[in-house]
Enzyme design. Sequence first.
Site, PDB file in Angstrom:
ATOM      1  N   ARG A 110       0.846  -1.187   0.000  1.00 28.94           N
ATOM      2  CA  ARG A 110       0.000   0.000   0.000  1.00 28.94           C
ATOM      3  C   ARG A 110       0.892   1.251   0.000  1.00 28.94           C
ATOM      4  NH1 ARG A 110      -5.087   1.712  -1.166  1.00 28.94           N
ATOM      5  NH2 ARG A 110      -6.106   2.819   0.523  1.00 28.94           N
ATOM      6  N   THR A 382      -9.683   0.496  -9.224  1.00 33.89           N
ATOM      7  CA  THR A 382      -8.740  -0.464  -8.700  1.00 33.89           C
ATOM      8  C   THR A 382      -8.808  -1.631  -9.665  1.00 33.89           C
ATOM      9  OG1 THR A 382      -9.127   0.407  -6.499  1.00 33.89           O
ATOM     10  CG2 THR A 382      -8.442  -1.902  -6.604  1.00 33.89           C
ATOM     11  N   ASN A 402      -6.293   4.216  -7.075  1.00 33.51           N
ATOM     12  CA  ASN A 402      -7.465   4.777  -6.402  1.00 33.51           C
ATOM     13  C   ASN A 402      -8.500   5.167  -7.446  1.00 33.51           C
ATOM     14  OD1 ASN A 402      -9.153   5.337  -4.339  1.00 33.51           O
ATOM     15  ND2 ASN A 402      -8.347   7.361  -3.909  1.00 33.51           N
ATOM     16  N   ASP A 424      -7.848   8.311   0.378  1.00 28.76           N
ATOM     17  CA  ASP A 424      -8.343   7.201   1.199  1.00 28.76           C
ATOM     18  C   ASP A 424      -8.105   7.433   2.692  1.00 28.76           C
ATOM     19  OD1 ASP A 424      -9.672   5.605  -0.555  1.00 28.76           O
ATOM     20  OD2 ASP A 424      -8.049   4.181  -0.869  1.00 28.76           O
ATOM     21  N   SER A 454     -10.086  -0.548   1.146  1.00 31.75           N
ATOM     22  CA  SER A 454     -11.200  -1.507   1.163  1.00 31.75           C
ATOM     23  C   SER A 454     -10.853  -2.751   0.360  1.00 31.75           C
ATOM     24  CB  SER A 454     -12.446  -0.868   0.537  1.00 31.75           C
ATOM     25  OG  SER A 454     -12.853   0.237   1.286  1.00 31.75           O
TER      26      SER A 454
HETATM   27  N1  GLY Z   1      -8.351   3.010  -3.280  1.00 32.75           N
HETATM   28  C1  GLY Z   1      -9.367   2.084  -3.011  1.00 32.75           C
HETATM   29  C2  GLY Z   1      -9.076   1.293  -1.783  1.00 32.75           C
HETATM   30  O1  GLY Z   1      -7.936   1.023  -1.486  1.00 32.75           O
HETATM   31  O2  GLY Z   1      -9.974   0.960  -1.077  1.00 32.75           O
END
Ligand code: GLY
Length: 570
Positions: A110, A382, A402, A424, A454
């Site tokens: 991430r 995504t 994103n 986010d 998410s």
């Molecule tokens: N950017 C969408 C997520 O990570 O939930």
Amino acid sequence: MLRTICLFILVFLSFLSGYGQIVGPRKAVDPYRYEPVKAASFERASVASAHALASQVGAEMMRRGGNAFDAAIATQLALAVVYPVAGNIGGGGFLLGRKADGQLIALDFRETAPRAARRDMYLDQDGKAQTELSQNGHLAAGVPGTIAGLFASMSYAKLPFRDLIQPAIDLAALGFVLSENEARSLNWTLGNFKKYGTKPNAFTARKEWKAGDTLVQKELARTLELVRDKGAKGFYRGKTARLLVAEMKRGGGLIDLQDLKAYEAKSRTAMEFSYRGHQIIGFPPPSSGGVILGQVLKMLEPYPLGQYGFQSPEAVQLMVEAERRAYADRATHLGDPDFWKVPVSELLADAYLKNRMGDFVPGKASESKLIKAGEFRESEQTTHLSIVDAEGNMVAVTTTLNGAYGSKTVVGGAGFLLNNEMDDFSIKPGVANMYGAVGGDANAIAPNKRMLSSMCPALVLKDNKPFMVVGTPGGTTIPTSVLQAVVNVIDFGMNAEQAINSPKFHHQWLPDLVDIEKDFPEETRKKLAAMGYTFRLRDGIGRTEIVLIDRDGKRMVAADKRGEDSVAGY
Ligand code: GLY
């Protein structure tokens, strides 16, 4: 006559060089002639991803002796070229894998907030949230994690990295033919590429794209060559890092050389829980995906969902109420576990979840304003790929910029798009992000912190054997799409295609609405409206990729009908 001779020479040279069919030695991928394949059953290995060329690249790597991890690496790199709307090297994601020997792998790549990021960086002088800044352009970008994630995945792969990246380099250098949808999507975004970038790039090379045009990305090809030749340092240091930081300086962004040098993918402990005799494996925080999936499945388990019937009012109401409660918990309790104590085991405890559903009244809608996060005594683009190989290794990767094309900022001279993942974070308590999600302290911005996600790559075992690999894009709808794929198979007995292509619905606590797709059953909608639910019609929810393994070991693979997603295998 001269034209004919020139054409002949061109065709002859193309033939000699193998131009047009790029994955040698079998030359299995033709970037100028391809069609999505929506579903298939393969004897040995299969891939489902958002693009036919990327799935073909992944399958070819397995044919050449690679395993599911090799395929995942090569497919992701190919997606970064042929699916720029979400495939990326300028974003981040999560890989969830299970080796044939049972070892679970959860790699977190991430993005992180740059070290100069501050909690209030998107608030103006009056304390008003500036979502334009968290969603577009240079300031929206987190430090990219994808390349670090690919190299962390190499520990489980078999083929040399240079073989895995070469198809992506070729696709970028030689180009690939655009479909009508891809051309339309680029045209929609052309104005934004110019507005949020500082240099011309491959996407702005034409005034208008049309189906059949070839998209060539020379700068991206050169960046990928640097990664091939220098490893992760080819991205996080040297020329690529300097180009990225120069882009930040031109556009007022924060990422600096130290941020890039310091970035690390992290190994997490995969979450495991059971549902009706199946073992579910999910991704832990900083994704909310695994926690939400686990909470909702456990809240559903005491009820005979299968008997209620697929998308019956009883089944949908129950699922909506469980989702409402899980998303309320998400908003308060979930964030980067390296910065915030996330009470994962408490959130998944049977007694807690039973209590959480204590005020569920069949036949009557709850109200989100009356549902708060639970308390403990102690304290939207995504993309996803699902792969199973011949040995039984399972890999699910969800990766993202994103929003569509992320921040819309292409790094000048390096040819790749940067994410807009900073959105986010909860940029201000109670202010909704681009997916309508709200948050608080747990997901506040802090230097080097990972923003809550998410994304929900998931694996399911039956009798301790591989049974399902699943995942999807879709922002906050990701966990509920994965949930529906899981219950559609386990509770409603659907096959792979039905499980992902049936109409979907979604509830996320706030806003207090049930999102539905246009083919959601009207009879059920009317009955739920009478119970007090309010509906919002949405375009397609998610694009789920699934592999199901049947009793004979066949890999039944399906790619979502909502996009040009495609399967491959052998
Ligand atoms: N950017 C969408 C997520 O990570 O939930």
